[in-house]
Design a protein around this motif. Structure first.
Motif, PDB file in Angstrom:
ATOM      1  N   ILE A  26       0.820  -1.205   0.000  1.00 46.95           N
ATOM      2  CA  ILE A  26       0.000   0.000   0.000  1.00 46.95           C
ATOM      3  C   ILE A  26       0.862   1.267   0.000  1.00 46.95           C
ATOM      4  CG2 ILE A  26      -1.703   1.327   1.349  1.00 46.95           C
ATOM      5  CD1 ILE A  26      -2.922  -1.084   0.006  1.00 46.95           C
ATOM      6  N   ARG A  30       0.276   4.746  -7.863  1.00 40.70           N
ATOM      7  CA  ARG A  30       0.546   5.062  -6.462  1.00 40.70           C
ATOM      8  C   ARG A  30       1.467   6.288  -6.364  1.00 40.70           C
ATOM      9  NH1 ARG A  30       3.088   0.070  -3.361  1.00 40.70           N
ATOM     10  NH2 ARG A  30       4.761   0.626  -4.764  1.00 40.70           N
ATOM     11  N   THR A  52       0.044  10.124  -5.095  1.00 34.92           N
ATOM     12  CA  THR A  52       0.691  10.730  -3.932  1.00 34.92           C
ATOM     13  C   THR A  52       0.840  12.239  -4.119  1.00 34.92           C
ATOM     14  OG1 THR A  52       1.902   8.679  -3.576  1.00 34.92           O
ATOM     15  CG2 THR A  52       2.773  10.609  -2.485  1.00 34.92           C
ATOM     16  N   PRO A  80      -7.906   1.182   2.393  1.00 34.40           N
ATOM     17  CA  PRO A  80      -6.741   2.063   2.281  1.00 34.40           C
ATOM     18  C   PRO A  80      -6.483   2.458   0.833  1.00 34.40           C
ATOM     19  CG  PRO A  80      -6.047  -0.206   2.604  1.00 34.40           C
ATOM     20  CD  PRO A  80      -7.546  -0.223   2.639  1.00 34.40           C
ATOM     21  N   ILE A  81      -6.065   3.709   0.629  1.00 32.49           N
ATOM     22  CA  ILE A  81      -5.673   4.182  -0.699  1.00 32.49           C
ATOM     23  C   ILE A  81      -4.153   4.055  -0.809  1.00 32.49           C
ATOM     24  CG2 ILE A  81      -5.583   6.177  -2.233  1.00 32.49           C
ATOM     25  CD1 ILE A  81      -8.380   5.234  -1.693  1.00 32.49           C
ATOM     26  N   PRO A  82      -3.652   3.386  -1.849  1.00 33.05           N
ATOM     27  CA  PRO A  82      -2.201   3.272  -1.982  1.00 33.05           C
ATOM     28  C   PRO A  82      -1.560   4.639  -2.243  1.00 33.05           C
ATOM     29  CG  PRO A  82      -3.334   1.625  -3.304  1.00 33.05           C
ATOM     30  CD  PRO A  82      -4.370   2.597  -2.856  1.00 33.05           C
ATOM     31  N   LEU A  83      -0.693   5.062  -1.349  1.00 33.44           N
ATOM     32  CA  LEU A  83       0.054   6.309  -1.495  1.00 33.44           C
ATOM     33  C   LEU A  83       1.437   6.061  -0.919  1.00 33.44           C
ATOM     34  CD1 LEU A  83      -2.446   8.968  -0.087  1.00 33.44           C
ATOM     35  CD2 LEU A  83      -1.890   8.598  -2.469  1.00 33.44           C
ATOM     36  N   ILE A  84       2.434   6.768  -1.444  1.00 29.61           N
ATOM     37  CA  ILE A  84       3.789   6.552  -0.957  1.00 29.61           C
ATOM     38  C   ILE A  84       3.988   7.255   0.380  1.00 29.61           C
ATOM     39  CG2 ILE A  84       6.204   7.044  -1.435  1.00 29.61           C
ATOM     40  CD1 ILE A  84       5.514   6.433  -4.352  1.00 29.61           C
ATOM     41  N   VAL A 141      -3.640   7.855   3.606  1.00 33.64           N
ATOM     42  CA  VAL A 141      -3.901   6.496   3.130  1.00 33.64           C
ATOM     43  C   VAL A 141      -5.235   5.994   3.678  1.00 33.64           C
ATOM     44  CG1 VAL A 141      -3.122   4.100   3.327  1.00 33.64           C
ATOM     45  CG2 VAL A 141      -1.486   5.898   2.798  1.00 33.64           C
TER      46      VAL A 141
END
Lengths: 223, 316
Positions: free
Chosen positions: A20, B83, B87, A170-174, A162
């Motif tokens: 994720i 992803r 972001t 959950p939202i995939p974010l770095i 996230v």
């Protein structure tokens, strides 16, 4: 069975966290070496300690334990199994009126047995707009009780985006986890001054941190 | 699993030889100019070469796995690129469901359509259905602040990271007479030309680069790098005609088109990075940055390459 399943679940949880968040540890002012430490971090999500734990290199991770609120985690069998057997947390009761064990005592014991800790000095999740809530006094008392342990500020960025409060997908974010220069209690330093210093050392690690330009004005303004 | 075509084997052998040469050059350069690891350019070069080994190994594995392998590899690449992109966007709490659908429904469904080779769906699913569905989801919570920007950013992210990238495995569904069971070589042709073009632009730029071509967008790109890179990638394309259904001239022409689009794609993605104040999209590919840093040129060339080949060579 437990000996096999718990580490397996722990690995799966970490893999999921990586899937994720692609989390990356940034060591900025401190090295990823195996010293006894208290990693104290900002707290905005239930996944915070998992992310810090995932970002630690395996030799450090092996004896680093999260400090978690017993009142939340011991509710329900799955939750209490996860926190005890999988994450091997140090459980403290946050309710001062009903608790039987002193949280400082419990945490000091874990430190004396050689483990490092992941601690959230804000006490509860920060759901407001300020970067940090005021710190609880636990960090100060631990710094007094165990002066040889390094206090490492750790900024967790993006995890609150996230999975915001109330969402369950959950939202995939770095995400990044930034480990900063250790803070030590100075001789004669009082609680408020130390906690303020520890808090600003942590806040400075935030990618959104901007040094306040109004400091001079506010000290000069008549009180 | 499909039988490994001898042409593919020959190509992988060639790329392996190229990587061995690159690693040797990197080693010699490091010994001579950066014995203590203090020359940033050379350290980065060696990181890039090491990452190339991993990327080539993954591509080779995917090719061995046939259509399923290639589709899975690109689905994961799309997921990782999305992803990185999301972001950086201005998404708000109200976009939570739209984003969840983008990641967990649109990515798998798009690649499922690619896998069943359903041209009628994979070519319109994101531009039509996702385009209309996502803004509807975003309205459900009644938050109108920055609405057009939020909706446009998510759609753009999907077009770039999912729709365009999925046209690489879509090449497998083309039906070219006399080229049966060799379509995986079309992917190899596209990727080798576009990536070698990037590498050669970097090499020419480092060796001869003087005049910056777009100083405000991408300070590291030079006229010399661009001309040298695109010209030598065109020659590489002509030299790879043996593994394509095209003649030598057509191969060179297609390689020129791919390299040119790849270069411009790199500029477009640089403009976004500049705007958002970042140097790299991510960090997962050591020495290169993120998935988008490595895929930007592929993303811009794949759909056009796909449609040109489909129009002139495919019977479907």
């Amino acid at each position: 069975m437990g000996q096999i399943i718990s580490p397996l679940v722990a690995t799966l949880v970490r893999l999921f966290a990586r899937f994720i968040t692609a989390v990356r540890g940034i060591w900025d002012g401190v090295a990823p070496v195996d010293k006894q430490r208290i990693y104290y971090a900002n707290h905005a999500s239930h996944g915070d300690f998992i992310l810090v734990w995932t970002a630690l290199p395996p030799p450090l991770r092996r004896h680093t334990r999260p400090v978690a609120g017993a009142d939340y985690w011991l509710n329900g069998r799955l939750r209490s199994w996860l926190i005890r057997d999988v994450f091997k947390a140090v459980l403290v009761d946050r309710n001062a009126d009903t608790r039987q064990d002193d949280p400082i005592e419990t945490m000091s014991q874990a430190l004396h047995s050689g483990d490092s800790l992941i601690l959230f000095p804000e006490g509860t999740r920060n759901l407001g707009d300020q970067p940090l809530q005021p710190f609880k006094s636990g960090l100060f008392h631990l710094a007094q009780a165990c002066p040889e342990v390094e206090l490492v500020p750790v900024w967790i960025a993006n995890l609150n985006r996230v999975m915001p409060k109330g969402e369950f997908v959950p939202i995939p974010l770095i995400c990044t986890v930034t480990f900063g220069e250790p803070v030590a209690l100075e001789s004669g330093e009082d609680k408020a001054a130390f906690l303020a210093r520890a808090s600003s050392a942590l806040e400075r690690l935030s990618p959104d941190y901007e040094p306040a330009e109004t400091t001079l004005d506010s000290t000069e303004s008549p009180s | 699993m499909t039988a490994l075509h001898p042409d593919l084997f020959a190509l992988l052998f060639g790329i392996g030889a190229l990587l061995v040469t690159a690693s040797l050059i990197g080693y010699v350069l490091q010994r001579r100019y950066s014995p203590r690891g203090d020359n940033a350019v050379i350290e980065n070069l060696n990181q890039r070469i090491r990452s190339w080994w991993i990327m080539v190994a993954l591509m080779a594995l995917a090719f061995l796995g046939g259509k399923t392998g290639v589709v899975i590899l690109f689905a994961f690449a799309s997921f990782s690129a999305l992803r990185e992109f999301v972001t950086l966007v201005n998404a708000r709490r109200a976009d939570h469901w739209a984003l969840a659908v983008a990641f967990f429904v649109i990515v798998p469904v798009q690649y499922y359509f690619i896998w069943i080779e359903y041209y009628g769906m994979y070519s319109i699913f994101i531009p039509v259905y996702a385009f209309l569905l996502l803004p509807i989801l975003a309205t459900l919570r009644g938050d109108s602040q920055g609405f057009l920007i939020r909706v446009a950013e998510v759609q753009w992210a999907l077009m770039i990271c999912v729709f365009c990238a999925s046209h690489v495995p879509a090449l497998l569904s083309l039906d070219i007479p006399g080229y049966e069971n060799r379509n995986v070589l079309l992917i190899a042709f596209l990727i080798v030309v576009v990536q070698l073009s990037d590498v050669l632009q970097y090499v020419w730029g480092k060796l001869l680069g003087r005049r910056k071509i777009a100083p405000r967008l991408s300070p590291s790109k030079t006229v010399e790098g661009f001309v040298g890179g695109v010209a030598s990638a065109t020659l590489v394309g002509a030299g790879l005609a043996w593994m394509t259904p095209f003649g030598v001239l057509a191969s060179a022409g297609l390689a020129l088109m791919i390299a040119f689009l790849g270069f411009l794609g790199g500029l477009v993605m640089s403009a976004i990075k500049r705007d958002r104040g970042i140097k790299d999209w991510g960090h997962l590919i050591e020495g290169h940055g993120g998935f988008i840093d490595r895929l930007d040129s592929v993303v811009f060339s794949a759909p056009i390459f796909f449609h040109v080949v489909r129009y002139f060579w495919s019977v479907t």
